[in-house]
Design a protein around this motif. Structure first.
Motif, PDB file in Angstrom:
ATOM      1  N   ALA A   1       0.842  -1.192   0.000  1.00  0.00           N
ATOM      2  CA  ALA A   1       0.000   0.000   0.000  1.00  0.00           C
ATOM      3  C   ALA A   1       0.874   1.237   0.000  1.00  0.00           C
ATOM      4  CB  ALA A   1      -0.911  -0.003   1.222  1.00  0.00           C
ATOM      5  N   PRO A   2       0.576   2.209  -0.862  1.00  0.00           N
ATOM      6  CA  PRO A   2       1.419   3.392  -0.946  1.00  0.00           C
ATOM      7  C   PRO A   2       1.412   4.180   0.361  1.00  0.00           C
ATOM      8  CG  PRO A   2      -0.549   3.645  -2.304  1.00  0.00           C
ATOM      9  CD  PRO A   2      -0.557   2.259  -1.771  1.00  0.00           C
ATOM     10  N   ASN A   3       2.544   4.748   0.653  1.00  0.00           N
ATOM     11  CA  ASN A   3       2.695   5.602   1.823  1.00  0.00           C
ATOM     12  C   ASN A   3       1.968   6.915   1.533  1.00  0.00           C
ATOM     13  OD1 ASN A   3       3.586   7.422   3.730  1.00  0.00           O
ATOM     14  ND2 ASN A   3       5.697   6.696   3.705  1.00  0.00           N
ATOM     15  N   ASN A   4       1.043   7.292   2.374  1.00  0.00           N
ATOM     16  CA  ASN A   4       0.244   8.497   2.147  1.00  0.00           C
ATOM     17  C   ASN A   4       1.078   9.768   2.143  1.00  0.00           C
ATOM     18  OD1 ASN A   4      -2.072   7.009   1.916  1.00  0.00           O
ATOM     19  ND2 ASN A   4      -2.603   7.192   4.074  1.00  0.00           N
ATOM     20  N   GLN A   5       2.302   9.695   2.674  1.00  0.00           N
ATOM     21  CA  GLN A   5       3.151  10.876   2.716  1.00  0.00           C
ATOM     22  C   GLN A   5       4.007  11.012   1.460  1.00  0.00           C
ATOM     23  OE1 GLN A   5       5.315  10.723   6.380  1.00  0.00           O
ATOM     24  NE2 GLN A   5       3.487  10.870   7.621  1.00  0.00           N
ATOM     25  N   GLN A   6       3.889  10.092   0.530  1.00  0.00           N
ATOM     26  CA  GLN A   6       4.658  10.155  -0.706  1.00  0.00           C
ATOM     27  C   GLN A   6       3.823  10.783  -1.813  1.00  0.00           C
ATOM     28  OE1 GLN A   6       8.031   8.998  -1.277  1.00  0.00           O
ATOM     29  NE2 GLN A   6       7.908   9.188   0.933  1.00  0.00           N
ATOM     30  N   TYR A   7       4.474  11.569  -2.638  1.00  0.00           N
ATOM     31  CA  TYR A   7       3.831  12.202  -3.778  1.00  0.00           C
ATOM     32  C   TYR A   7       4.428  11.603  -5.037  1.00  0.00           C
ATOM     33  CZ  TYR A   7       2.308  15.601  -0.322  1.00  0.00           C
ATOM     34  OH  TYR A   7       1.735  16.186   0.766  1.00  0.00           O
TER      35      TYR A   7
ATOM     36  N   MET B   1       9.851   9.226 -20.327  1.00  0.00           N
ATOM     37  CA  MET B   1       9.144   9.713 -19.139  1.00  0.00           C
ATOM     38  C   MET B   1       9.664   8.949 -17.926  1.00  0.00           C
ATOM     39  SD  MET B   1       5.328   9.659 -20.747  1.00  0.00           S
ATOM     40  CE  MET B   1       5.663   8.151 -21.655  1.00  0.00           C
ATOM     41  N   HIS B   2       9.559   9.593 -16.767  1.00  0.00           N
ATOM     42  CA  HIS B   2       9.886   8.940 -15.503  1.00  0.00           C
ATOM     43  C   HIS B   2       8.722   9.139 -14.552  1.00  0.00           C
ATOM     44  CE1 HIS B   2      14.101   8.089 -16.234  1.00  0.00           C
ATOM     45  NE2 HIS B   2      14.342   9.345 -16.546  1.00  0.00           N
ATOM     46  N   THR B   3       8.382   8.093 -13.800  1.00  0.00           N
ATOM     47  CA  THR B   3       7.492   8.255 -12.659  1.00  0.00           C
ATOM     48  C   THR B   3       8.401   8.535 -11.480  1.00  0.00           C
ATOM     49  OG1 THR B   3       5.957   6.624 -13.573  1.00  0.00           O
ATOM     50  CG2 THR B   3       5.684   7.205 -11.249  1.00  0.00           C
ATOM     51  N   LEU B   4       8.157   9.668 -10.838  1.00  0.00           N
ATOM     52  CA  LEU B   4       8.985  10.109  -9.720  1.00  0.00           C
ATOM     53  C   LEU B   4       8.187  10.063  -8.429  1.00  0.00           C
ATOM     54  CD1 LEU B   4      10.540  13.295 -11.381  1.00  0.00           C
ATOM     55  CD2 LEU B   4      11.407  10.946 -11.452  1.00  0.00           C
ATOM     56  N   GLU B   5       8.876   9.826  -7.339  1.00  0.00           N
ATOM     57  CA  GLU B   5       8.245   9.804  -6.023  1.00  0.00           C
ATOM     58  C   GLU B   5       9.071  10.693  -5.100  1.00  0.00           C
ATOM     59  OE1 GLU B   5       6.284   6.069  -4.171  1.00  0.00           O
ATOM     60  OE2 GLU B   5       8.321   6.176  -3.351  1.00  0.00           O
ATOM     61  N   ALA B   6       8.385  11.492  -4.267  1.00  0.00           N
ATOM     62  CA  ALA B   6       9.080  12.390  -3.353  1.00  0.00           C
ATOM     63  C   ALA B   6       8.252  12.585  -2.085  1.00  0.00           C
ATOM     64  CB  ALA B   6       9.332  13.742  -4.025  1.00  0.00           C
ATOM     65  N   ASP B   7       8.897  13.141  -1.080  1.00  0.00           N
ATOM     66  CA  ASP B   7       8.227  13.405   0.191  1.00  0.00           C
ATOM     67  C   ASP B   7       7.365  14.652   0.153  1.00  0.00           C
ATOM     68  OD1 ASP B   7       9.392  11.177   1.381  1.00  0.00           O
ATOM     69  OD2 ASP B   7      11.124  12.308   2.094  1.00  0.00           O
ATOM     70  N   SER B   8       7.645  15.562  -0.803  1.00  0.00           N
ATOM     71  CA  SER B   8       6.883  16.807  -0.853  1.00  0.00           C
ATOM     72  C   SER B   8       6.805  17.351  -2.272  1.00  0.00           C
ATOM     73  CB  SER B   8       7.536  17.867   0.050  1.00  0.00           C
ATOM     74  OG  SER B   8       8.729  18.348  -0.543  1.00  0.00           O
ATOM     75  N   GLU B   9       5.818  18.185  -2.508  1.00  0.00           N
ATOM     76  CA  GLU B   9       5.687  18.855  -3.802  1.00  0.00           C
ATOM     77  C   GLU B   9       6.869  19.794  -4.032  1.00  0.00           C
ATOM     78  OE1 GLU B   9       3.480  18.425  -6.263  1.00  0.00           O
ATOM     79  OE2 GLU B   9       2.269  16.963  -5.187  1.00  0.00           O
ATOM     80  N   ASP B  10       7.403  20.373  -2.950  1.00  0.00           N
ATOM     81  CA  ASP B  10       8.561  21.259  -3.070  1.00  0.00           C
ATOM     82  C   ASP B  10       9.771  20.526  -3.658  1.00  0.00           C
ATOM     83  OD1 ASP B  10       7.109  23.378  -2.037  1.00  0.00           O
ATOM     84  OD2 ASP B  10       7.892  23.125   0.005  1.00  0.00           O
ATOM     85  N   ASP B  11       9.945  19.244  -3.264  1.00  0.00           N
ATOM     86  CA  ASP B  11      11.048  18.453  -3.824  1.00  0.00           C
ATOM     87  C   ASP B  11      10.884  18.295  -5.330  1.00  0.00           C
ATOM     88  OD1 ASP B  11      12.143  18.115  -1.289  1.00  0.00           O
ATOM     89  OD2 ASP B  11      11.315  16.106  -1.007  1.00  0.00           O
ATOM     90  N   PHE B  12       9.639  18.044  -5.771  1.00  0.00           N
ATOM     91  CA  PHE B  12       9.370  17.931  -7.209  1.00  0.00           C
ATOM     92  C   PHE B  12       9.688  19.235  -7.919  1.00  0.00           C
ATOM     93  CE2 PHE B  12       6.043  14.541  -6.313  1.00  0.00           C
ATOM     94  CZ  PHE B  12       6.788  13.519  -6.875  1.00  0.00           C
ATOM     95  N   ASP B  13       9.228  20.339  -7.347  1.00  0.00           N
ATOM     96  CA  ASP B  13       9.436  21.640  -7.992  1.00  0.00           C
ATOM     97  C   ASP B  13      10.919  21.950  -8.142  1.00  0.00           C
ATOM     98  OD1 ASP B  13       6.681  21.899  -8.131  1.00  0.00           O
ATOM     99  OD2 ASP B  13       6.546  23.173  -6.339  1.00  0.00           O
ATOM    100  N   ALA B  14      11.697  21.671  -7.100  1.00  0.00           N
ATOM    101  CA  ALA B  14      13.141  21.929  -7.156  1.00  0.00           C
ATOM    102  C   ALA B  14      13.808  21.021  -8.184  1.00  0.00           C
ATOM    103  CB  ALA B  14      13.768  21.728  -5.778  1.00  0.00           C
TER     104      ALA B  14
END
Length: 177
Positions: free
Chosen positions: A66-72, A148-161
């Protein structure tokens, strides 16, 4: 006492569920259960067919429960030469991103996906080393570098950076491109 095939697969599930930090290689599983690597591959295929969230990566097998709810999660489109793959992946992991996969749109086969699960510089080095030693081609070589890549991060800010860094490196394909 020798395990039955069903008992072995159940034990494999338990091992994968306990393993949090790194994938378990097929060779490690084969040694642990005193079976061949081919038996492990067959067991993993049966587990996947049975609906178990087992993922085969270049580093080994992981449990994708089950996906971790804190992952984006986010999908990005990139384009670059094959020799720039290490730079792209390193840039992403340095921003706290896990690169789950690489996908291309093939004109005949449709969407092709390769599982990566790269989340550290060590993972990047291992992946690039495996590609080089196998003299394998990158999927993106089939599509003029577009992938394309599927990316996973702890926050939207990490994606933006990370997206900003990809754009600065000239790797990110945007609607303005």
């Amino acid at each position: 006492m020798k395990l039955t095939a069903r008992e072995r697969r159940n034990d494999m599930i338990r091992l994968l569920q306990k393993q949090k930090e790194a994938p378990i290689s097929g060779s490690q599983l084969a040694n642990h259960f005193s079976v061949s690597r081919q038996v492990v591959v067959q067991d993993m295929s049966l587990l996947k067919a049975g609906g178990h969230p087992v993922l085969a990566t270049s580093q080994g097998y992981v449990w994708r429960g089950a996906p971790n709810n804190q992952q984006y999660e986010r999908i990005v489109v990139c384009q670059h030469r094959p020799e720039e793959s290490e730079q792209e992946l390193t840039l992403l992991v340095d921003h706290g991103i896990t690169v789950k996969d690489v996908m291309i749109e093939h004109p005949v086969y449709g969407e092709l996906t390769g599982q990566l699960m790269v989340k550290s510089r060590k993972d990047v080095e291992r992946f690039v080393s495996q590609m080089n030693s196998a003299q394998a081609s990158y999927l993106s070589e089939l599509t003029d570098g577009i992938h394309m890549h599927t990316l996973e991060a702890d926050s939207e800010d990490d994606f933006d950076a990370a997206a900003k860094a990809l754009e600065q490196a000239g790797f990110l394909v945007t609607s303005d491109s």
